[in-house]
Write a protein that holds these residues in place. Sequence first.
Motif, PDB file in Angstrom:
ATOM      1  N   ALA A   7     104.001 105.073 -31.072  1.00  0.00           N
ATOM      2  CA  ALA A   7     104.714 104.032 -31.806  1.00  0.00           C
ATOM      3  C   ALA A   7     105.760 103.379 -30.912  1.00  0.00           C
ATOM      4  O   ALA A   7     105.950 102.164 -30.950  1.00  0.00           O
ATOM      5  N   LEU A   8     106.428 104.166 -30.092  1.00  0.00           N
ATOM      6  CA  LEU A   8     107.425 103.615 -29.186  1.00  0.00           C
ATOM      7  C   LEU A   8     106.772 102.690 -28.165  1.00  0.00           C
ATOM      8  O   LEU A   8     107.298 101.617 -27.850  1.00  0.00           O
ATOM      9  N   THR A  26     105.851  99.380 -29.885  1.00  0.00           N
ATOM     10  CA  THR A  26     107.060  98.595 -30.113  1.00  0.00           C
ATOM     11  C   THR A  26     107.533  97.950 -28.818  1.00  0.00           C
ATOM     12  O   THR A  26     107.945  96.781 -28.810  1.00  0.00           O
ATOM     13  N   ALA A  37     105.294  94.974 -27.961  1.00  0.00           N
ATOM     14  CA  ALA A  37     105.570  93.832 -28.834  1.00  0.00           C
ATOM     15  C   ALA A  37     106.871  93.139 -28.420  1.00  0.00           C
ATOM     16  O   ALA A  37     106.947  91.908 -28.398  1.00  0.00           O
ATOM     17  N   ALA A  38     107.875  93.921 -28.075  1.00  0.00           N
ATOM     18  CA  ALA A  38     109.143  93.338 -27.627  1.00  0.00           C
ATOM     19  C   ALA A  38     108.966  92.579 -26.322  1.00  0.00           C
ATOM     20  O   ALA A  38     109.547  91.500 -26.137  1.00  0.00           O
TER      21      ALA A  38
END
Length: 50
Positions: free
Chosen positions: A21-22, A25, A28-29
């Motif tokens: 998940a990290l 994320t 996406a950032a």
Amino acid sequence: MTGVKAVTAEVTRWKRMGLGALGVTGMAAAALASLVTAYWHDICRVLRGG
């Protein structure tokens, strides 16, 4: 001893899910930051009303 192995396997699975998940994320950032950087001039123009 079987119970200990089951708990260890579950905690390992949680750690893998958390890192996954990290990573998603972070990607996406990075994509969002790339878009903002590429279109910064246009974004500023729109925000200033011109």
